[in-house]
Design a protein around this motif. Structure first.
Motif, short mmCIF file in Angstrom:
data_model
loop_
_atom_site.label_atom_id
_atom_site.label_comp_id
_atom_site.label_asym_id
_atom_site.label_seq_id
_atom_site.Cartn_x
_atom_site.Cartn_y
_atom_site.Cartn_z
N THR A 143 -36.79 27.85 55.95
CA THR A 143 -37.82 26.72 55.81
C THR A 143 -37.49 25.59 54.90
O THR A 143 -38.09 24.60 54.82
N LEU A 144 -36.12 25.68 54.39
CA LEU A 144 -35.82 24.65 53.72
C LEU A 144 -35.45 23.36 54.50
O LEU A 144 -35.00 23.63 55.71
N PRO A 145 -35.80 22.20 53.90
CA PRO A 145 -35.31 20.95 54.64
C PRO A 145 -33.93 21.11 55.09
O PRO A 145 -33.16 21.81 54.51
N GLU A 146 -33.45 20.56 56.28
CA GLU A 146 -32.10 20.83 56.79
C GLU A 146 -31.04 20.34 55.93
O GLU A 146 -30.21 21.09 55.48
N ARG A 147 -31.27 19.32 55.31
CA ARG A 147 -29.96 18.94 54.25
C ARG A 147 -29.94 19.88 52.83
O ARG A 147 -28.78 20.34 52.90
N ASP A 148 -31.38 20.40 52.44
CA ASP A 148 -31.05 21.52 51.31
C ASP A 148 -30.32 22.62 52.04
O ASP A 148 -29.83 23.66 51.37
N ARG A 149 -31.01 23.07 53.30
CA ARG A 149 -30.44 24.48 53.88
C ARG A 149 -28.89 24.33 54.05
O ARG A 149 -27.79 25.19 53.83
N LEU A 150 -28.39 23.16 54.38
CA LEU A 150 -26.84 22.78 54.72
C LEU A 150 -26.27 22.82 53.52
O LEU A 150 -25.08 23.40 53.22
N CYS A 151 -26.65 22.14 52.28
CA CYS A 151 -26.20 22.24 50.90
C CYS A 151 -26.09 23.65 50.48
O CYS A 151 -25.01 24.10 50.02
N SER A 171 -24.65 11.62 48.36
CA SER A 171 -23.97 11.44 46.95
C SER A 171 -24.10 12.79 46.40
O SER A 171 -24.72 13.64 46.65
N LEU A 172 -23.34 12.72 45.23
CA LEU A 172 -23.17 14.09 44.39
C LEU A 172 -24.49 14.32 43.78
O LEU A 172 -24.99 15.41 43.78
N GLY A 173 -25.11 13.32 43.35
CA GLY A 173 -26.62 13.47 42.80
C GLY A 173 -27.43 14.51 43.74
O GLY A 173 -28.29 15.05 43.39
N SER A 174 -27.23 14.00 44.99
CA SER A 174 -28.30 14.54 45.91
C SER A 174 -27.90 16.01 46.05
O SER A 174 -28.83 16.35 46.38
N VAL A 175 -26.67 16.29 46.10
CA VAL A 175 -26.28 17.69 46.17
C VAL A 175 -26.95 18.70 45.14
O VAL A 175 -27.48 19.41 45.43
N SER A 176 -26.67 17.63 44.11
CA SER A 176 -27.44 18.65 42.72
C SER A 176 -28.86 18.82 42.82
O SER A 176 -29.21 19.99 42.60
N GLU A 177 -29.28 17.84 43.04
CA GLU A 177 -30.83 17.90 43.37
C GLU A 177 -31.19 18.96 44.55
O GLU A 177 -32.29 19.56 44.35
N SER A 178 -30.66 18.74 45.44
CA SER A 178 -30.89 19.81 46.67
C SER A 178 -30.60 21.30 46.32
O SER A 178 -31.51 21.95 46.61
N LEU A 179 -29.73 21.53 45.60
CA LEU A 179 -29.19 22.95 45.33
C LEU A 179 -30.31 23.20 44.14
O LEU A 179 -30.85 24.39 44.30
N ALA A 180 -30.56 22.51 43.17
CA ALA A 180 -31.77 22.99 42.24
C ALA A 180 -32.93 23.20 43.08
O ALA A 180 -33.61 24.08 42.47
N ARG A 181 -33.43 22.56 43.86
CA ARG A 181 -34.71 22.68 44.60
C ARG A 181 -34.62 23.85 45.56
O ARG A 181 -35.67 24.80 45.31
N SER A 182 -33.59 24.17 46.15
CA SER A 182 -33.31 25.47 46.96
C SER A 182 -33.41 26.57 46.05
O SER A 182 -34.02 27.68 46.43
N LEU A 183 -32.66 26.51 44.92
CA LEU A 183 -32.92 27.68 44.06
C LEU A 183 -34.19 28.04 43.50
O LEU A 183 -34.42 29.10 43.41
#
Length: 193
Positions: A143-151, A171-183
């Motif tokens: 159920t993660l948004p697609e970008r978060d799931r792919l990250c 961006s690198l910051g987007s990767v970091s934020e996405s992974l933090a949200r997912s975790l």
């Protein structure tokens, strides 16, 4: 005539044609690509499955990735960050395959609406395969948004943040934020917060 010897039969013997070309051994490049295929095939199949691509379509995508890699290397192009390059090509091909599958599914749904509804149901055997915790966590990942799931999937494959950013063109910051949200979502679902 009865009792007489049959006429002799002529047998023509053709000369054996042997190719003047010796059997070719695989080149170093071919061996390198095969080694990379062996190393990344399972990981790439798992990654493209995050796009909903499985079975033969997933295998086709992975084979296309390594055909592209062979051509890329044969042309003498950059060898920098091959792992990231492989996942980026898989990402692009998986998107194309998903789009093609969606078009095909839409055509099938229009032609046979009852059959497509039955195909989307999970069978009981599939439902029993996972324990409750695995099901709960998997549903969070799904159920993660697609970008978060792919990250998340790329990070699980061991790609560094920079490689993920390049693969997904973010961006690198987007990767970091996405992974933090997912975790954080996974930890909440597992009762760890």
């Amino acid at each position: 005539m009865p009792g007489s010897q049959p006429d002799s039969i002529e047998v023509q013997v053709l000369p054996l044609v042997v190719s003047a070309r010796p059997v070719q051994r695989p080149s170093d490049l071919e061996l390198e690509v095969v080694a990379l295929f062996d190393q990344y095939r399972t990981r790439l199949l798992a990654y493209v499955s995050a796009f909903g691509i499985t079975g033969h379509d997933g295998e086709d995508v992975v084979q296309e990735v390594f055909l592209s890699l062979f051509c890329h290397l044969r042309l003498g192009k950059s060898r920098r960050s091959l792992r990231g390059w492989i996942f980026r090509v898989a990402h692009n091909l998986a998107l194309k395959q998903r789009h093609a599958n969606q078009r095909q599914r839409a055509r099938t749904d229009a032609e046979h609406p009852m059959e497509s509804a039955q195909d989307q149901e999970l069978n009981p055997e599939e439902q029993l395969l996972s324990v409750q915790r695995q099901r709960r966590l998997l549903s969070v990942v799904n159920t993660l948004p697609e970008r978060d799931r792919l990250c998340f999937c790329l990070r699980a494959e061991g790609l560094r943040y920079r490689e993920i950013a390049k693969t997904l063109d973010i961006s690198l910051g987007s990767v970091s934020e996405s992974l933090a949200r997912s975790l954080a979502r996974l930890m909440r679902a597992d009762g760890m917060e």
